[in-house]
Enzyme design. Structure first.
Site, PDB file in Angstrom:
ATOM      1  CG  HIS A 198      -2.153  -0.830   0.998  1.00 20.29           C
ATOM      2  ND1 HIS A 198      -2.783  -1.495   2.004  1.00 20.29           N
ATOM      3  CD2 HIS A 198      -2.867  -1.088  -0.121  1.00 20.29           C
ATOM      4  CE1 HIS A 198      -3.826  -2.138   1.524  1.00 20.29           C
ATOM      5  NE2 HIS A 198      -3.890  -1.917   0.227  1.00 20.29           N
TER       6      HIS A 198
ATOM      7  CD  GLU B 133      -3.569  -9.699   6.508  1.00 17.50           C
ATOM      8  OE1 GLU B 133      -2.740  -8.783   6.434  1.00 17.50           O
ATOM      9  OE2 GLU B 133      -3.835 -10.309   7.566  1.00 17.50           O
TER      10      GLU B 133
ATOM     11  CB  SER C 190      -4.171  -1.824   7.650  1.00 16.61           C
ATOM     12  OG  SER C 190      -4.457  -2.207   8.949  1.00 16.61           O
ATOM     13  CG  ASN C 191       1.712  -0.781   8.487  1.00 17.45           C
ATOM     14  OD1 ASN C 191       2.560   0.010   8.829  1.00 17.45           O
ATOM     15  ND2 ASN C 191       1.587  -1.179   7.227  1.00 17.45           N
TER      16      ASN C 191
HETATM   17  S1  SF4 Z   1       3.479  -5.576   7.791  1.00 17.02           S
HETATM   18 FE1  SF4 Z   1       3.754  -7.672   8.575  1.00 17.02          FE
HETATM   19  S2  SF4 Z   1       2.266  -8.909   7.430  1.00 17.02           S
HETATM   20 FE2  SF4 Z   1       2.508  -6.985   6.316  1.00 17.02          FE
HETATM   21  S3  SF4 Z   1       4.121  -7.428   4.811  1.00 17.02           S
HETATM   22 FE3  SF4 Z   1       5.134  -6.572   6.642  1.00 17.02          FE
HETATM   23  S4  SF4 Z   1       5.779  -8.377   7.855  1.00 17.02           S
HETATM   24 FE4  SF4 Z   1       4.221  -9.062   6.355  1.00 17.02          FE
END
Ligand code: SF4
Length: 396
Positions: free
Chosen positions: A79, A171, A307-308
Site C-alpha cells: 500500500h 488481506e 492499515s499499519n
Molecule cells: S506488515 Fe507484517 S504482514 Fe505486512 S508485509 Fe510486513 S511483515 Fe508481512
C-alpha cells in the site's frame, strides 16, 4: 517465526532502491537530529518491514528473469502509491486496484507471468489466473499466511472465524474468501463498537436485527447468528492495532463465557494472535519514542490505504499529540497541511498547524513507506519551518 531461515529472498536487500542518506544519518544519530528551530525524532523501528523487503525482492527477481514477458500484479503490491507507480513505470500491469488495466483478468494470457501481492489474493482471483494457465509467483508475506492457515483450521473444526480487520483490505478479503471456499463462516469486526454489537448477540439469544444491520456486508454468505455463533475462533488482520485486537478478543471471550459458562469455553472459543512482528515492533517503538520525546507534532508518512500506517496515527491520537497522516511529502506547507481525516478517511486540509518557536516533530513511517519518501517529508518540515537547507544538521 524465524523470518530468515530457509528463505532464498531474505538475504536480498531491496532497500537500496529506496534508501536515503538523511534517514541513514538519523539512524546513526540515535534517531534524533536538530536543525535550526526543529528537532526531528524517529522511532527505533519504522519503514519497510521484512515482508515488504521480501516481496519487492521477489518482484525484482521476476522482472529480471522475465525480460520481454508480460507481467501482471493482481493488485497493489504493497500500500504505497510511489512504489506501485514505480512498478507501473517498469512495465508491470495491474489487474485490480487504482492502477488496474482496462482489460483486467480477460487480458491475461497463458504465456504471461502473474504476481500475487504481499497481502495475498482472493480464491476467485487465483482461480481465474489458473484458468488462464499463466505462471504464478506468489509474494504473499508468510505472516499473512498465519491467519489464513488458522481460519482454514477453524472451518475444518466447525468454528466460525471472528476476524478483527478491515473488510475492504486485500488481506482480509483474501482471508474471507478462503473461509467461504472451505465451507466455513466468518464475521469481520472493524472496531470496538462492532464488538459490542457482536457481544450482545453472542452473550444471550435475542433479536438478531441490530447485528444483521451492523454487519450487513461483513458476514459470510448464508450466515445465521442462531447457528453460526455457537463456536467461534479469533484471528486478526496482521496489521491491526495490537492493543485493540486483544480487547476485541477479550470482549468476545467474555460474551461467550456469559452465554455458555467458563467451563464450556475450551470447546467453544479459540483465540490466536496473528498480528505480525513488524507491526507490533513499529507500534511499540512509536509509543516509546513519543513517550520519551513528548513531541509537539507527530507526522505519520504512508499510503492512505495502509492499515499499519493508519494504526500508527491512532497511537498519536491516543496520546493527545496533534497527529497528521500524510501520503505525499508535498502535503506539507508552512501554513497548511493535507492529511487523512481518521473519521471520514478522506484527505482534508488543516491550516495554521505548525507551532512557532522551537519544536520537536516526531515522524513515523508505515511498513510500506520507503525511506526516500520519509526523507522528503523531513526536508519539507525544515523548509516549512524556515530552516535553510545549508543549516548543518546536528545531534543534540
Ligand atoms: S506488515 Fe507484517 S504482514 Fe505486512 S508485509 Fe510486513 S511483515 Fe508481512
Amino acid at each position: 517465526m524465524d523470518e530468515t531461515r530457509d528463505d532464498p529472498y531474505a538475504a536480498t536487500d531491496t532497500r537500496y532502491a529506496y534508501t536515503s542518506p538523511l534517514v541513514d544519518r538519523l539512524r546513526e544519530h540515535g534517531f534524533r537530529l536538530t536543525a535550526g528551530r526543529v528537532t526531528v525524532v524517529l522511532p527505533a523501528k519504522f519503514g519497510f518491514c521484512w515482508g515488504v523487503d521480501r516481496a519487492l525482492a521477489m518482484v525484482n527477481d521476476a522482472i529480471a528473469r522475465n525480460q520481454g514477458r508480460r507481467i501482471w500484479l493482481v493488485d497493489q503490491e504493497i500500500h504505497n502509491p510511489r512504489v506501485n507507480g514505480d512498478l507501473l513505470l517498469r512495465g508491470i500491469r495491474f489487474l485490480k486496484g487504482p492502477l488496474a488495466d482496462a482489460a483486467g483478468f480477460d487480458g491475461v494470457r497463458r504465456e504471461d507471468l502473474v504476481l500475487i501481492p504481499a497481502f495475498s489474493a482472493e480464491v476467485e482471483d487465483r482461480r481465474r489466473i489458473s484458468e488462464a494457465g499463466s505462471e504464478i509467483v506468489d509474494t504473499t508475506c508468510p505472516w499473512v499466511m498465519k491467519p489464513h492457515k488458522r481460519t482454514e483450521k477453524y472451518a475444518r473444526e466447525g468454528f466460525t472465524t471472528v476476524i478483527h480487520g478491515m473488510a475492504r483490505h486485500e488481506e482480509t478479503r483474501a482471508t474471507c474468501s478462503l473461509i467461504a471456499h472451505a465451507g466455513g463462516h466468518y464475521v469481520v469486526v472493524q472496531a470496538l463498537e462492532d464488538t459490542e454489537v457482536l457481544a450482545a448477540v453472542l452473550g444471550e439469544p435475542g433479536d438478531p436485527g441490530p447485528f444483521r444491520a451492523a454487519f450487513r456486508e461483513r458476514l459470510s454468505p448464508g450466515f445465521d447468528p442462531a447457528r453460526h455463533l455457537e463456536r467461534v475462533g479469533m484471528v486478526n488482520q496482521t496489521t491491526m492495532l495490537a492493543s485493540e485486537s486483544r480487547e476485541v478478543a477479550a470482549r468476545v471471550r467474555a460474551a461467550m463465557a456469559r452465554r455458555y459458562g467458563e467451563a464450556a469455553l475450551a470447546e467453544r472459543f479459540r483465540d490466536f494472535d496473528t498480528i505480525c512482528r513488524a507491526t507490533q515492533e513499529n507500534q511499540d517503538a512509536l509509543a516509546e519514542a513519543v513517550a520519551a520525546a513528548d513531541p509537539d507534532l507527530l507526522l505519520v508518512v504512508g499510503g492512505y490505504d495502509s492499515s499499519n500506517t493508519k494504526n500508527l496515527a491512532r497511537i498519536g491520537d491516543a496520546r493527545g499529540i496533534p497527529t497528521y497522516h500524510l501520503e505525499s511529502p508535498a502535503s506539507i506547507e508552512a501554513h497548511r497541511i493535507r492529511h487523512r481525516d481518521r473519521r471520514s478517511g478522506l484527505e482534508v486540509e488543516t491550516g495554521d498547524w505548525l507551532p512557532a518557536g522551537e519544536i520537536t516533530v516526531a515522524f513515523a513511517a508505515g511498513a510500506s513507506t520507503p525511506d526516500t519518501l520519509l526523507a522528503e517529508a523531513i526536508e519539507r518540515i525544515f523548509e516549512a519551518a524556515g530552516v535553510h537547507a545549508q543549516t548543518p544538521l546536528a545531534a543534540p
